[in-house]
Design a protein around this motif. Sequence first.
Motif, PDB file in Angstrom:
ATOM      1  N   GLY A 166      42.741  43.458  33.305  1.00 20.67           N
ATOM      2  CA  GLY A 166      42.872  43.889  34.695  1.00 20.67           C
ATOM      3  C   GLY A 166      43.901  43.162  35.527  1.00 20.67           C
ATOM      4  N   ARG A 167      44.919  42.574  34.899  1.00 18.19           N
ATOM      5  CA  ARG A 167      45.946  41.877  35.689  1.00 18.19           C
ATOM      6  C   ARG A 167      46.559  42.792  36.742  1.00 18.19           C
ATOM      7  N   PHE A 168      46.977  43.971  36.320  1.00 24.53           N
ATOM      8  CA  PHE A 168      47.645  44.899  37.233  1.00 24.53           C
ATOM      9  C   PHE A 168      46.632  45.730  38.024  1.00 24.53           C
ATOM     10  N   THR A 169      45.532  46.060  37.395  1.00 26.88           N
ATOM     11  CA  THR A 169      44.497  46.853  38.057  1.00 26.88           C
ATOM     12  C   THR A 169      44.039  46.168  39.337  1.00 26.88           C
ATOM     13  N   VAL A 170      43.707  44.912  39.212  1.00 31.32           N
ATOM     14  CA  VAL A 170      43.230  44.145  40.366  1.00 31.32           C
ATOM     15  C   VAL A 170      44.346  43.965  41.391  1.00 31.32           C
ATOM     16  N   MET A 171      45.551  43.671  40.931  1.00 32.76           N
ATOM     17  CA  MET A 171      46.676  43.509  41.852  1.00 32.76           C
ATOM     18  C   MET A 171      46.875  44.756  42.705  1.00 32.76           C
ATOM     19  N   LEU A 172      46.827  45.935  42.084  1.00 33.82           N
ATOM     20  CA  LEU A 172      47.042  47.177  42.838  1.00 33.82           C
ATOM     21  C   LEU A 172      45.896  47.452  43.790  1.00 33.82           C
ATOM     22  N   ALA A 173      44.687  47.115  43.400  1.00 35.55           N
ATOM     23  CA  ALA A 173      43.549  47.262  44.312  1.00 35.55           C
ATOM     24  C   ALA A 173      43.723  46.364  45.533  1.00 35.55           C
ATOM     25  N   GLU A 174      44.257  45.173  45.320  1.00 36.37           N
ATOM     26  CA  GLU A 174      44.519  44.263  46.438  1.00 36.37           C
ATOM     27  C   GLU A 174      45.589  44.826  47.367  1.00 36.37           C
ATOM     28  N   HIS A 175      46.441  45.715  46.849  1.00 38.31           N
ATOM     29  CA  HIS A 175      47.466  46.369  47.667  1.00 38.31           C
ATOM     30  C   HIS A 175      46.978  47.696  48.259  1.00 38.31           C
ATOM     31  N   GLY A 176      45.697  47.993  48.092  1.00 39.99           N
ATOM     32  CA  GLY A 176      45.122  49.160  48.753  1.00 39.99           C
ATOM     33  C   GLY A 176      44.976  50.401  47.909  1.00 39.99           C
ATOM     34  N   ALA A 177      45.299  50.327  46.615  1.00 42.14           N
ATOM     35  CA  ALA A 177      45.183  51.497  45.751  1.00 42.14           C
ATOM     36  C   ALA A 177      43.740  51.716  45.317  1.00 42.14           C
ATOM     37  N   ASP A 178      43.439  52.961  44.994  1.00 48.50           N
ATOM     38  CA  ASP A 178      42.187  53.341  44.349  1.00 48.50           C
ATOM     39  C   ASP A 178      42.514  53.442  42.861  1.00 48.50           C
ATOM     40  N   VAL A 179      42.054  52.484  42.059  1.00 55.87           N
ATOM     41  CA  VAL A 179      42.570  52.316  40.704  1.00 55.87           C
ATOM     42  C   VAL A 179      41.494  52.543  39.648  1.00 55.87           C
TER      43      VAL A 179
END
Length: 234
Positions: free
Chosen positions: A56-69
Motif C-alpha cells: 500500500g505504498r501508493f494506495t495510502v499516499m493517494l488516499a492522503e491526497h484525497g483519492a478514493d482508492v
Amino acid sequence: MKGKEWYQADDVAQEYDDKRFSDGGRHIDRREKQAVLEALGPVDGQRVLEIACGTGRFTVMLAEHGADVVGLDISGAMLAQGREKARRAGVLDAVEFMRGDAARLPFPDDHFDAVFAMRFFHLADTPRAFLREMARVSKEIVFFDTFNRFSSRSVYNWLLPMGSRLYARFEVEDLLGDVGLHLVGEAHDFVLPYGLYREIPDEVAGHLREMDMGLRGSALGEKLASVSYWTASV
C-alpha cells in the motif's frame, strides 16, 4: 506471474518495505511516488485503482491526497500490511484493499478515473491481458512502469533469482496499440542499476543519485535509463 508463490509468503510481506525502501532505497521510493503523482495529476475526489498494490505504498499516499482508492493484490499478507499502513495514516475509510486477479478485474467498464500499476509489468507473463483489463475499467488514465531492455538493467537482471521481463520502447508502443490506449506522457530514469540503491547506505546513495539525475537530463542518459514511466489515455 513470475515469483507468485514467493511474493505471497507472510515473511516476505513483513519485510518487503524495509528491505527495498529503507536506506538507499528511499531514493527509489521517492522517485516512484513522484512519478505516480505527476501521471495521475490532482486526485482529490477521484476514483483510482492500483493493480498489485503490495503493502500500500501508493494506495495510502493517494488516499492522503484525497483519492478514493482501491488496492488490488494477489497476496493476502501484503494486503494486511497495507490495511495496517492505512490505519496508521488515518485514511482507512478512503481505501479498500481487495484480493484478486489483475487479468480478470471484478469491476465494470469505465469504473475508475485512473488505473495504475507499479513494479508489476516486469513480472507479468501475459502483459496484454493485464493492460487490456486496466484499459477496460479506466475512464481516462492508465499508468505503469517498465524495466528497459537496452539498459544497465539487462546486466543486473542476470543476478536476480526470478529475472525480469524487459521492454524495448517499440514493445510498449505495440502493447498500448493492441489494447486501444494512446501514449500521452513518458519519463525515463535510473541510468545506474535500479537495485543498486537498496544495497548501499543512504548517504552514499544520495551522491550516486545526484550523478544519476545529471545523466538523466542528457540524451545518453535517457537512452540508457533502466526504468520508464508510461502514461496513456483511453
